[in-house]
Design a protein around this motif. Structure first.
Motif, PDB file in Angstrom:
ATOM      1  N   ILE A 125      18.283  32.522  25.449  1.00 45.33           N
ATOM      2  CA  ILE A 125      19.434  32.076  26.242  1.00 45.33           C
ATOM      3  C   ILE A 125      18.996  31.235  27.437  1.00 45.33           C
ATOM      4  N   ILE A 126      17.962  31.685  28.117  1.00 45.16           N
ATOM      5  CA  ILE A 126      17.489  30.913  29.279  1.00 45.16           C
ATOM      6  C   ILE A 126      16.966  29.551  28.820  1.00 45.16           C
ATOM      7  N   LEU A 144      17.973  27.859  26.144  1.00 49.05           N
ATOM      8  CA  LEU A 144      19.144  27.040  25.785  1.00 49.05           C
ATOM      9  C   LEU A 144      19.777  26.438  27.044  1.00 49.05           C
ATOM     10  N   CYS A 145      19.957  27.291  28.060  1.00 51.77           N
ATOM     11  CA  CYS A 145      20.567  26.815  29.314  1.00 51.77           C
ATOM     12  C   CYS A 145      19.676  25.776  29.991  1.00 51.77           C
ATOM     13  N   CYS A 175      19.806  22.453  28.087  1.00 52.68           N
ATOM     14  CA  CYS A 175      21.118  21.812  28.258  1.00 52.68           C
ATOM     15  C   CYS A 175      21.258  21.253  29.671  1.00 52.68           C
ATOM     16  N   PHE A 176      20.921  22.053  30.683  1.00 56.11           N
ATOM     17  CA  PHE A 176      21.082  21.571  32.069  1.00 56.11           C
ATOM     18  C   PHE A 176      20.128  20.427  32.385  1.00 56.11           C
ATOM     19  N   LYS A 206      19.196  18.173  30.271  1.00 55.79           N
ATOM     20  CA  LYS A 206      19.826  16.992  29.663  1.00 55.79           C
ATOM     21  C   LYS A 206      21.032  16.538  30.487  1.00 55.79           C
ATOM     22  N   VAL A 207      21.827  17.502  30.941  1.00 59.26           N
ATOM     23  CA  VAL A 207      23.029  17.145  31.712  1.00 59.26           C
ATOM     24  C   VAL A 207      22.629  16.443  33.014  1.00 59.26           C
ATOM     25  N   LEU A 208      21.629  16.993  33.684  1.00 57.31           N
ATOM     26  CA  LEU A 208      21.265  16.465  35.007  1.00 57.31           C
ATOM     27  C   LEU A 208      20.442  15.182  34.930  1.00 57.31           C
ATOM     28  N   THR A 264      21.010  12.881  32.567  1.00 58.74           N
ATOM     29  CA  THR A 264      21.741  12.004  31.654  1.00 58.74           C
ATOM     30  C   THR A 264      21.844  10.590  32.220  1.00 58.74           C
TER      31      THR A 264
END
Lengths: 47, 535
Positions: free
Chosen positions: A16-17, A19-20, A23-24, A26-28, A30
């Protein structure tokens, strides 16, 4: 806590960590054009 | 095309969707389910359900939402109308108005209990209580179900409810970017920081009572995580895992779709939806799994902890946790902290419940946000009184069952079927990747074929063994296994009419609500047709 208990806990948390974190990351990091600049914000209250 | 509100930033919508999903279930329901259903072994069906059910459902909702937004629709009637292009599509979408509305009727009241308890912790109102029975009495008196030395009226609970309701309305009234996004950008990071802080505090308690060396943190974690592989042979464990995933991600509410409808055509949804789902899991498995059950184990021991977990979310949250936190040094502060976190988690969820209806009024009737928020606020405030004053008669439970358990599952199933039939897995996969900032491996596209069957099988099982028995339970009919042979339908109907008329009135009221919502959908489309603006 048994060894298997530790394995299950650490694996679950790790999945889970990770995955987060991915994802974060990639989001930050982007590309800029996908982030709306303040002037692009359209709150649009119609009244 | 109507000019609609937009999100201020991508992180805003991610935090809003994560905030919508994070609630009492993450902190209370998940740990209870895990320790009852095989401990660490529970994570095997849990992760399988997350992959086969949770993630695809999130992708579907985000895709449908952004798709509907292009046609200026943010609620299910409009989205289904755009997707199916059939006359009946908008009427099926009534589920996406009914579910969030009914849940909102009672959810703000539950939220207000967290606010009340956070204040009680701070002023030490229950700090002298160490007996679970007395704590139950405290809760009952607070809810107005009994009178005792703690409370003799419903006044304080009602005051907390009004305050909670006003906070919700202010956020909703301020709009998408200035209200929902703003509050989620503050509340969700506080939830993470606060949750981690509480988790660290619990995990550094060591052996709180030196005379009971077995009750230490390592054993407490073991109680939660030691795997019992025999549990995996029981279907109920797999169903519990699927149910937990389904309810934790807030799918079937219409809220995610409404939030996604405010995105632009080429905004990313693949990465945002996966990030929001991942954040919810972080709250649930890492933080939620490390607070309640380990804390209860340390102070109550394994037998009492398991017994409490079996009693359900409210017992764990409002009876056990206050007692457990009282035993920690500075318990009043930690109690305040715990309940205030639950309150914040509730706020970020309840505001998302209002948004589908607000969007419906704005998009389909052309009302502005302030008018929509006011009208909806008045209706919700009035109907919520049925839950407050009918709590003892089971009105809140009825709302929870019909809105928060049955209709929500049917709604999710309908969404999936409409997505599969009218958009199709191939085009759906393309839509999901339009403007995407990540490329999801192609193998995951086959999940769109698996999810409907997985969800359908769960729905069928729940219908037969959970829903039907629950519907007739208030009337004294026990429908455990084998009920189909024991009770012909005619017998059930007769018994239902003889007993518990208040439950019948509540169910009648909910039917009336569906009829009213259907009439509103009919009127909205008729008005648009008359104006020549029907889609």
């Amino acid at each position: 806590m048994t060894a298997l208990g530790w394995i299950f806990m650490i694996t679950s948390w790790g999945l889970i960590i990770s995955l987060c974190a991915v994802c974060f990351y990639k989001v930050l990091t982007t590309r800029k054009e996908n982030i709306h600049a303040p002037l692009d914000i359209d709150t649009d209250q119609t009244d | 095309m109507q000019n609609r509100e937009k999100w201020g930033s991508r992180i805003g919508i991610i935090l809003a969707v994560a905030g919508s999903a994070v609630g009492l279930g993450n902190f209370l329901r998940f740990p209870g389910q895990a320790c009852q259903n095989g401990g660490g072994a529970f994570m095997i069906p849990y992760f399988i359900s997350f992959l086969l059910l949770g993630i695809p459902l999130c992708w579907i909702e985000w895709t449908l939402g952004r798709y509907g937004g292009q046609f200026s629709h943010g609620s299910l009637p409009g989205i289904f109308d755009s997707v199916t292009k059939k006359k009946w599509g908008k009427y099926v979408g009534v589920l996406g108005l009914f579910v969030p509305l009914v849940i909102f009727f009672y959810y703000t009241y539950l939220e207000s209990w967290c606010l009340g308890y956070s204040i009680f912790s701070l002023v030490g109102k229950y700090s002298h209580i160490s007996d679970p029975k007395e704590m139950s009495g405290f809760l009952s008196a607070f809810q107005g179900l009994t009178k005792n030395s703690h409370f003799n009226t419903l006044g304080i609970a009602y005051g907390c409810f009004v305050l909670t309701f006003v906070v919700n309305m202010i956020v909703i009234y301020k709009g998408l970017a200035k209200g929902i996004e703003f509050i989620c950008k503050i509340a969700v990071p506080i939830l993470i920081a606060g949750g981690l802080f509480l988790m660290i505090r619990i995990l550094t308690l060591g052996t709180p009572d030196p005379s009971k060396v077995d009750l230490n943190v390592t054993n407490a974690l073991g109680f939660m995580w030691n795997p019992d592989f025999a549990a995996l042979s029981q279907p109920k464990v797999w169903l519990a895992a699927a149910g937990q995933i389904f309810f934790t991600l807030s799918v079937g509410l219409g809220a995610i779709m409404t939030y996604a409808s405010y995105l632009r055509k080429n905004d990313d949804i693949a990465l945002s939806s996966t990030t929001a789902a991942g954040m919810n899991e972080l709250f649930e498995v890492v933080i939620g799994g490390s607070i309640v059950i380990p804390a209860a184990y340390l102070f109550l021991g394994p037998e009492l902890t398991l017994a409490t977990a079996q009693k359900g979310v409210f017992d764990l949250g409002f009876v056990t946790m206050p007692i457990v936190l009282n035993k920690i040094p500075f318990g009043d502060i930690f109690g305040f902290y715990w309940f205030f976190l639950l309150f914040l988690a509730g706020i970020t969820s309840s505001i998302s419940l209002m948004q589908p209806i607000i969007s419906f009024l704005e998009d389909e009737f052309g009302w502005n946000r302030h008018k929509s928020a006011l009208a909806l606020g008045i209706v919700c405030f009035v109907v919520a009184h049925a839950c407050i004053f009918g709590l003892g008669a089971g009105v809140l439970d009825e709302f929870d069952f019909w809105g928060g358990t049955l209709a929500i599952t049917i709604c999710a199933f309908v969404e999936v079927m409409i997505f599969i039939i009218y958009i199709g897995p191939k085009r759906g996969w393309e839509l999901l990747h339009r403007g995407a900032d990540i490329k999801i491996p192609d193998i995951f596209r086959y999940l769109f074929y698996i999810t409907p069957f997985y969800l359908g099988a769960i729905l069928l099982y729940w219908a037969l063994f959970n829903w039907v028995p629950w519907i007739v339970k208030p009337f004294g009919i026990d429908m455990s296994i084998g009920w189909i042979n024991k009770y012909p339908w005619i017998n059930i109907t007769q018994k239902v009419c003889e007993k518990n008329p208040l439950i019948l009135y509540t169910r009648g009221g909910l039917l009336l609500l569906i009829a009213l919502l259907l009439a509103m959908i009919f009127t909205a489309w008729k008005l648009k047709k008359n104006k020549g603006g029907a889609k």
